[in-house]
Motif scaffolding. Sequence first.
Motif, short mmCIF file in Angstrom:
data_model
loop_
_atom_site.label_atom_id
_atom_site.label_comp_id
_atom_site.label_asym_id
_atom_site.label_seq_id
_atom_site.Cartn_x
_atom_site.Cartn_y
_atom_site.Cartn_z
N ARG A 186 0.83 -1.21 0.00
CA ARG A 186 0.00 0.00 0.00
C ARG A 186 0.86 1.26 0.00
O ARG A 186 0.56 2.23 -0.69
N VAL A 187 1.97 1.24 0.76
CA VAL A 187 2.87 2.40 0.80
C VAL A 187 3.48 2.65 -0.57
O VAL A 187 3.46 3.78 -1.08
N TYR A 188 4.01 1.59 -1.19
CA TYR A 188 4.66 1.76 -2.49
C TYR A 188 3.64 2.09 -3.58
O TYR A 188 3.95 2.79 -4.54
N SER A 189 2.41 1.59 -3.44
CA SER A 189 1.38 1.88 -4.44
C SER A 189 1.00 3.35 -4.44
O SER A 189 0.43 3.84 -5.41
N SER A 190 1.32 4.06 -3.38
CA SER A 190 1.06 5.49 -3.36
C SER A 190 2.14 6.26 -4.11
O SER A 190 1.99 7.45 -4.39
N TYR A 191 3.25 5.57 -4.44
CA TYR A 191 4.34 6.19 -5.19
C TYR A 191 4.22 5.95 -6.69
O TYR A 191 4.45 6.84 -7.49
#
Length: 412
Positions: A186-191
């Motif tokens: 989820r964190v990386y998908s925001s990038y």
Amino acid sequence: MHTTFGSLNSNMMGSLIQNAKKRIVYLAPSISKDLAEAIVARKSNVAVIEVIIDSDPEVFRLGYGEIEGIETLVKGGMTIRKTSPLRIGILIVDYQAWIFSSTALIIEEAPKENTLNSIAVNPSQVQALINSVLSENKRDDFIQLSILEDEPEISQEKFTTQDLFKTKKDLNNRPAKQFDKEREVRVYSSYFQFVELKVSGIQINRRTVKIPTKLINAQNNKAIEDKLRTTYRLIDQDSKLPSGKIEDRIKELRKKYIKSLGDGQGTIILMNLKQEFQEEVDKLKKEIEKLMKESKNKLGKYLEKTKKDLIELLLPTVISSPPEDLRTGITTRKPTKEQAKKYLDDELDYVIPNVEEFLEEMDIQCDFKDVTYEMLNNTDFQNKLKALYPYVDWPKPYSEINTIQEKVFSRK
């Protein structure tokens, strides 16, 4: 005593439960194994213990608790009540009570000591909560209220061993995810996201059709056979159709917004550019629609010319060596010129699209997909990501963070 905001994590609740002397009431979507063990340990020392959970298996897939916690309570001989849906949390220990927010581990980590996630309520509110949760024979009305509910608001229905069996079966069929991994994704998908820019039918001048073998079985006519063996260009390369401008725009779009990971790993786009990119794609779609309208008449003429040229090219062969379906459909040994032309006209209708079909294939679409945990923990993927975007301050993978934390703890 006033209502106060504060922090209430699993360790704090465990400590409060361990020191309980009269009453433990725990109401939340579910419960962790550690808290369940703490409650079971106080079974013989506390007069009233009440546990109320949400019976829906989805709570475990969201990370509100652990099925092992429920199993611990059942094996410990504890009575469990169920109600659904339930997302709030209440802990009552003796004459104190807290209302707390339940954490879905699929979204974030369990609250730490400095997380503001609870309210400690005052004594009159404690009694009101007790009346709302416990049946009358389990209440201790140490404060007289003007109104006392005869029946608690929360369901008295029991969570049985059959409920546990059904829940475990449901989780076996659709297991809960590993929440730390899901949070990292989820964190990386925001990038960034993977993006596939699909373009079809735009390169008008390169469109070809495959000529049926039966039409090019040219005996002693090697030139025709070589020319038509595989495909035939539908539109002359020198045509004035303006598709080249669209192709150039697509190339610019790819170069500006999309980066390739290479080796068939796909292409990616930064999330902060996604909306801008989508707007550019939408503009392109409108340009394509405009191109389709402007090119319809001219394109129809080109397709008719292509069909006419092919008929003239194939006509001698079809007359001299008629395909079987033509030969067996006429009353003479050889077809006439008119018969052969009509036959070719019908056959080429199957392979040469009409204008509407041709234009319908002109399209541009975007498919977006999120990264997977396996990719994030692939060293090659991480290196390529950093090489493509050297100025982005990428978060460290959880696997790396956990390794650092383990080293720090091992030194203590």
